[in-house]
Design an enzyme around this catalytic site. Structure first.
Site, short mmCIF file in Angstrom:
data_model
loop_
_atom_site.label_atom_id
_atom_site.label_comp_id
_atom_site.label_asym_id
_atom_site.label_seq_id
_atom_site.Cartn_x
_atom_site.Cartn_y
_atom_site.Cartn_z
N SER A 246 7.03 0.55 -2.38
CA SER A 246 5.68 0.20 -2.84
C SER A 246 4.75 1.41 -2.67
O SER A 246 5.00 2.45 -3.25
CB SER A 246 5.18 -1.03 -2.08
OG SER A 246 4.08 -1.61 -2.73
N ASP A 343 10.04 -7.82 -10.49
CA ASP A 343 8.92 -7.40 -9.65
C ASP A 343 7.60 -7.88 -10.27
O ASP A 343 7.27 -7.51 -11.39
CB ASP A 343 8.91 -5.87 -9.52
CG ASP A 343 7.99 -5.37 -8.41
OD1 ASP A 343 6.84 -5.87 -8.30
OD2 ASP A 343 8.40 -4.48 -7.66
N HIS A 376 9.55 -7.77 -5.69
CA HIS A 376 8.91 -6.71 -4.94
C HIS A 376 9.20 -6.90 -3.44
O HIS A 376 9.24 -8.02 -2.95
CB HIS A 376 7.40 -6.74 -5.18
CG HIS A 376 6.67 -5.52 -4.75
ND1 HIS A 376 6.66 -4.36 -5.50
CD2 HIS A 376 5.92 -5.24 -3.65
CE1 HIS A 376 5.93 -3.45 -4.90
NE2 HIS A 376 5.48 -3.96 -3.76
#
Length: 425
Positions: A246, A343, A376
């Site tokens: 991330s 995601d 994610h």
């Protein structure tokens, strides 16, 4: 109780649908992510909770009336979807786009987690057998600032029989404003240490207290520290790879692509800040061009008010300087870019775009692993999916180190798992 059973059934079905089809509407983005994240990567725990809830409400008279029977039907559909999610995770397929066909990471070679770690994920904070951790090592001090890291290394790391060990730097995510070295990258670091690597889980200053590029400068200070102190932990000061997810994926790419750029290492411009390989997970790579985003990432309130702290409209160049996509170069280190196809926070198109541009520029191999069904931050938990992806990353990094030791130029990707024909799509 019939309406309680109906509520459980509706919730179970919605969780299953969201895991398969995550929502990206601004109002639903965060709820969709968190529910999808938990229901995908903690699907076995969710299955137990759903089954227990349905059984309890049925036992206490939940089947009285239409609401109870409807709830039972919806609950059965939801639990069936959860079971499908578990099976999909256990058969994780990682598609290496434009670099072969879908690959099934061999479950017999995947890292083995104790059952207690799979049932109670926080237990992954405890180093696995054969691994030791040294916590809160200070790597940079300036006034009241004290930046710390945790070291993960083989239990026999003091032995010099095998020579210097390869080093791996882990950068946590959290949108540049939250996160800590104790929370992310632990399954990977534990596995890599068990394979003979020395891992460094590194903290950096967070926004809004920190203003870009202070986050990156802090991480460059670690590279300076690593050159000077790696040998104390049995690591090779000349070999270091970097990974993170991330915001940590963004910083991983920035760190790898801005080696020796004076702007990002003030006061230690003469220190070599290059790395030998980069593995960014679900990162942000371009803050200026919208592409898969409704608006440029740099134009969001998060970036303008808390991270870069400059108006995007009037100073887009500040966001260009914070974008890995603007530092692509021919001598970039090898990259393995990892992203999940589902995601919901950072669209998968962001990774595809970055990889395409990097491949067009870099002379080193650039591998893109797109994980089918992955959400994610999937690797925070030591799940079945995490185990398979970690095994693939370990084999990739070990291949890079082998090329480094033999002096071979990394003009071709390191060895990867055997090709298979089936895909989970």
């Amino acid at each position: 109780m019939s309406y309680a059973l109906l509520a459980i059934g509706v919730a179970a079905l919605l969780l299953t649908l969201n895991a398969r089809f995550p929502r990206r509407h601004p109002l639903l983005l965060l709820p969709s992510f968190f529910s999808g994240w938990l229901s995908t990567e903690l699907a076995p725990h969710l299955l137990v909770a759903e089954a227990a809830g349905i059984a309890a409400t049925v036992a206490y008279g939940g089947l009285e009336g239409w609401a109870g029977w409807t709830g039972l039907a919806l609950g059965a559909a939801g639990t069936a979807g959860t079971i499908a999610t578990i099976l999909r995770a256990r058969r994780t397929v990682v598609t290496l786009r434009e670099c072969g066909v879908p690959l099934d990471l061999d479950p017999e070679r995947a890292p083995r987690y104790p059952l207690t770690h799979l049932i109670v994920p926080p237990l992954c904070l405890i180093p696995r057998r054969g691994v030791q951790a040294r916590r809160n090592v200070v790597f940079h001090e300036q006034g009241r600032l004290r930046l710390k890291l945790d070291v993960y290394l083989p239990a026999e790391a003091n032995s010099e029989e095998k020579g210097p060990r390869p080093g791996l730097m882990q950068i946590h995510g959290g949108a540049w404003i939250i996160g800590d070295k104790r929370e992310q990258g632990l399954p990977l670091l534990n596995h890599m240490a068990a394979q003979g690597w020395v891992g460094f889980n590194v903290n950096y200053r967070l926004s809004p207290r920190a203003t870009w590029p202070e986050h990156l400068i802090d991480l460059k200070h670690f590279l300076k520290w690593y050159r000077e102190h790696a040998a104390e932990y049995g690591a090779d000061p000349e070999f270091l790879c970097v990974t993170g997810g991330s915001a940590g994926g963004h910083l991983t790419a920035m760190l790898a692509l801005t080696a020796n750029v004076p702007e990002f290492q003030p006061g230690f411009e003469d220190v070599d800040t290059s790395v030998q390989g980069a593995v960014p997970f679900y990162g942000v790579y371009d803050l200026v061009e919208p592409g898969p985003w409704p608006v440029p990432m740099g134009a969001t309130a998060l970036m303008e008010r808390m991270v870069v702290k400059k108006p995007f409209r009037h100073e887009p160049e500040a966001y260009a300087r914070a974008s890995p996509a603007n530092y692509l170069r021919e001598d970039a280190p090898p990259f393995l870019v990892v992203h999940g196809s589902h995601d919901s926070l950072i669209p998968v198109a962001e990774a595809r775009r970055f990889v395409e541009r990097l491949r067009a520029t870099s002379a080193s191999p650039v591998i893109y692993a797109e994980m089918q069904g992955g959400q994610h931050a999937f690797d925070v938990f030591p799940s079945y999916r995490t185990a398979r992806v970690i095994e693939g990353v370990e084999r990739y990094l070990t291949g890079l180190h082998r090329q480094y030791v033999t002096g071979a130029r990394p003009s071709a990707p390191p060895s990867i798992p055997d090709e298979v024909s089936d895909s989970l799509g």
